[in-house]
Design an enzyme around this catalytic site. Structure first.
Site, mmCIF file in Angstrom:
data_model
loop_
_atom_site.group_PDB
_atom_site.id
_atom_site.type_symbol
_atom_site.label_atom_id
_atom_site.label_comp_id
_atom_site.label_asym_id
_atom_site.label_seq_id
_atom_site.Cartn_x
_atom_site.Cartn_y
_atom_site.Cartn_z
ATOM 1 N N HIS A 188 16.375 1.126 -2.948
ATOM 2 C CA HIS A 188 15.965 0.684 -1.614
ATOM 3 C C HIS A 188 16.978 1.221 -0.595
ATOM 4 O O HIS A 188 18.174 1.281 -0.885
ATOM 5 C CB HIS A 188 15.880 -0.845 -1.550
ATOM 6 C CG HIS A 188 15.192 -1.310 -0.304
ATOM 7 N ND1 HIS A 188 15.839 -1.359 0.899
ATOM 8 C CD2 HIS A 188 13.909 -1.697 -0.074
ATOM 9 C CE1 HIS A 188 14.972 -1.760 1.832
ATOM 10 N NE2 HIS A 188 13.800 -1.978 1.268
ATOM 11 N N SER A 240 7.507 -2.077 8.045
ATOM 12 C CA SER A 240 6.755 -2.819 9.068
ATOM 13 C C SER A 240 5.251 -2.827 8.806
ATOM 14 O O SER A 240 4.440 -2.791 9.730
ATOM 15 C CB SER A 240 7.063 -2.272 10.473
ATOM 16 O OG SER A 240 8.429 -2.438 10.770
ATOM 17 N N GLU A 278 9.443 4.709 2.088
ATOM 18 C CA GLU A 278 9.859 3.787 3.144
ATOM 19 C C GLU A 278 10.727 4.530 4.158
ATOM 20 O O GLU A 278 11.946 4.659 3.955
ATOM 21 C CB GLU A 278 10.668 2.620 2.553
ATOM 22 C CG GLU A 278 9.892 1.777 1.563
ATOM 23 C CD GLU A 278 10.418 0.354 1.492
ATOM 24 O OE1 GLU A 278 9.603 -0.561 1.582
ATOM 25 O OE2 GLU A 278 11.649 0.163 1.385
ATOM 26 N N ASN A 298 8.698 -7.643 -1.037
ATOM 27 C CA ASN A 298 10.140 -7.579 -1.248
ATOM 28 C C ASN A 298 10.754 -8.664 -0.377
ATOM 29 O O ASN A 298 10.835 -8.514 0.836
ATOM 30 C CB ASN A 298 10.662 -6.186 -0.850
ATOM 31 C CG ASN A 298 12.182 -6.102 -0.891
ATOM 32 O OD1 ASN A 298 12.848 -7.027 -1.364
ATOM 33 N ND2 ASN A 298 12.734 -5.003 -0.397
ATOM 34 N N GLU A 319 18.326 -0.083 1.845
ATOM 35 C CA GLU A 319 19.421 -1.014 2.149
ATOM 36 C C GLU A 319 20.517 -0.924 1.088
ATOM 37 O O GLU A 319 21.697 -1.132 1.378
ATOM 38 C CB GLU A 319 18.858 -2.444 2.282
ATOM 39 C CG GLU A 319 18.069 -2.588 3.586
ATOM 40 C CD GLU A 319 16.946 -3.599 3.546
ATOM 41 O OE1 GLU A 319 16.899 -4.434 2.625
ATOM 42 O OE2 GLU A 319 16.086 -3.544 4.457
ATOM 43 N N LYS A 358 13.698 -9.574 -0.141
ATOM 44 C CA LYS A 358 15.083 -9.298 0.266
ATOM 45 C C LYS A 358 15.924 -10.566 0.049
ATOM 46 O O LYS A 358 15.630 -11.334 -0.865
ATOM 47 C CB LYS A 358 15.133 -8.766 1.699
ATOM 48 C CG LYS A 358 14.172 -7.563 1.875
ATOM 49 C CD LYS A 358 14.362 -6.777 3.126
ATOM 50 C CE LYS A 358 13.385 -5.596 3.146
ATOM 51 N NZ LYS A 358 13.547 -4.739 4.312
ATOM 52 N N GLY A 388 11.822 -3.032 9.094
ATOM 53 C CA GLY A 388 12.292 -4.184 9.852
ATOM 54 C C GLY A 388 12.406 -3.935 11.349
ATOM 55 O O GLY A 388 13.007 -4.717 12.071
HETATM 56 P P1 13P Z 1 9.635 -4.666 6.468
HETATM 57 O O1 13P Z 1 8.199 -4.806 5.981
HETATM 58 O O2 13P Z 1 10.250 -5.950 6.849
HETATM 59 O O3 13P Z 1 9.740 -3.591 7.506
HETATM 60 O O4 13P Z 1 10.468 -4.150 5.195
HETATM 61 C C1 13P Z 1 10.003 -3.087 4.466
HETATM 62 C C2 13P Z 1 10.837 -2.948 3.247
HETATM 63 O O5 13P Z 1 11.987 -2.577 3.313
HETATM 64 C C3 13P Z 1 10.227 -3.326 1.965
HETATM 65 O O6 13P Z 1 11.027 -2.956 0.903
#
Ligand code: 13P
Length: 248
Positions: A94, A209, A165, A8, A96, A10, A171
């Site tokens: 997601h 992560s 997640e 992803n 976010e 982002k 992150g």
């Molecule tokens: P990270 O791997 O940067 O923690 O992000 C995970 C994520 O949100 C994947 O969709």
């Protein structure tokens, strides 16, 4: 079942850097034996990614899809449009998007429906916040989030990909331990199986992560069928290394 490793990106990337990243991943695919790979990229780059990846074993998708079919929804991208760029996957729900764009369980469920109706596999994200985990609500939260989608898609439940997640692990460098993740994955598996006899084939991904160092122990868990990778998916060596740690 082969593992599924999805990057992803982002809101990262650019025409030139995408070219380098995609090229490095494609060049390294020969070294991956037990995983399928995909990248979910910002919508403006779907045309570039389609052109670059057509005919390769690296699949692609979007990071969101509109809950609406078409019409006066400024800024939205429909499932039909994503299909025009041969998206295999669309991430929906997601954390976010739930957090910064107010997406509710019902909106996420409608998005999953829209994707399926266009022949795109939704990657449905669920996960608890730190406060919810500390309050002992982890199971209740992820079950509620997944239930909304199962309710909406009905007999298509076996066509989903689900991603667990934990919000506190995204992150942050904090990862759920393999045991913590497996515990939640088992709950999600049971919920999927109760909805569809074919749900044993649903990939349940872990995200948060995940990196080259911790991937093997996570992917070794019985109900962890792959990963949804944020930061590490922008580094081709790390992304490939995660995929290589998938065992048969
Ligand atoms: P990270 O791997 O940067 O923690 O992000 C995970 C994520 O949100 C994947 O969709």
């Amino acid at each position: 079942m082969n593992k599924l490793i999805v990057g992803n990106w982002k809101m990262n990337g650019g025409m030139a850097s995408n070219e380098v990243l995609l090229g490095s991943i494609v060049d390294g695919l020969f070294s991956v034996s037990h995983a399928q790979l995909a990248v979910c990229v910002p919508a403006p780059y779907l045309a570039q990614v389609q052109t670059r990846l057509q005919g390769s074993a690296l699949a692609w998708g979007s990071q969101d899809v509109s809950a609406h079919e078409q019409g006066a929804f400024t800024g939205e991208v429909s499932a039909h449009m994503l299909k025009d760029f041969a998206c295999r996957y669309a991430i929906v729900g997601h954390s976010e998007r739930r957090q910064y764009h107010g997406e509710t369980d019902e909106v996420v469920a409608t998005k999953a429906q829209r994707a399926l109706a266009s022949g795109i596999t939704p990657i449905v994200c669920v996960g608890e916040t730190l406060a919810e985990r500390e309050a002992g609500q982890t199971e209740a939260v992820v079950k509620r989030q997944l239930a909304a989608v199962i309710h909406a898609v009905g007999h298509c439940t076996s066509e989903l990909v689900v991603a667990y997640e934990p919000v506190w692990a995204i992150g942050t460098g904090l990862t759920a331990t393999p045991e913590q993740a497996q515990q939640v994955h088992a709950v999600l598996r049971a919920q999927l199986m109760a909805a569809s006899q074919k749900a044993n084939r649903v990939h349940i991904l872990y995200g948060g992560s995940m990196n080259a160092a911790n991937a093997a122990s996570l992917l070794a868990q019985a109900d962890i069928d792959g990963g949804l990778i944020g930061g590490a998916s922008l580094k081709p060596a790390d992304f490939l290394s995660i995929a290589q740690s998938a065992k048969a």
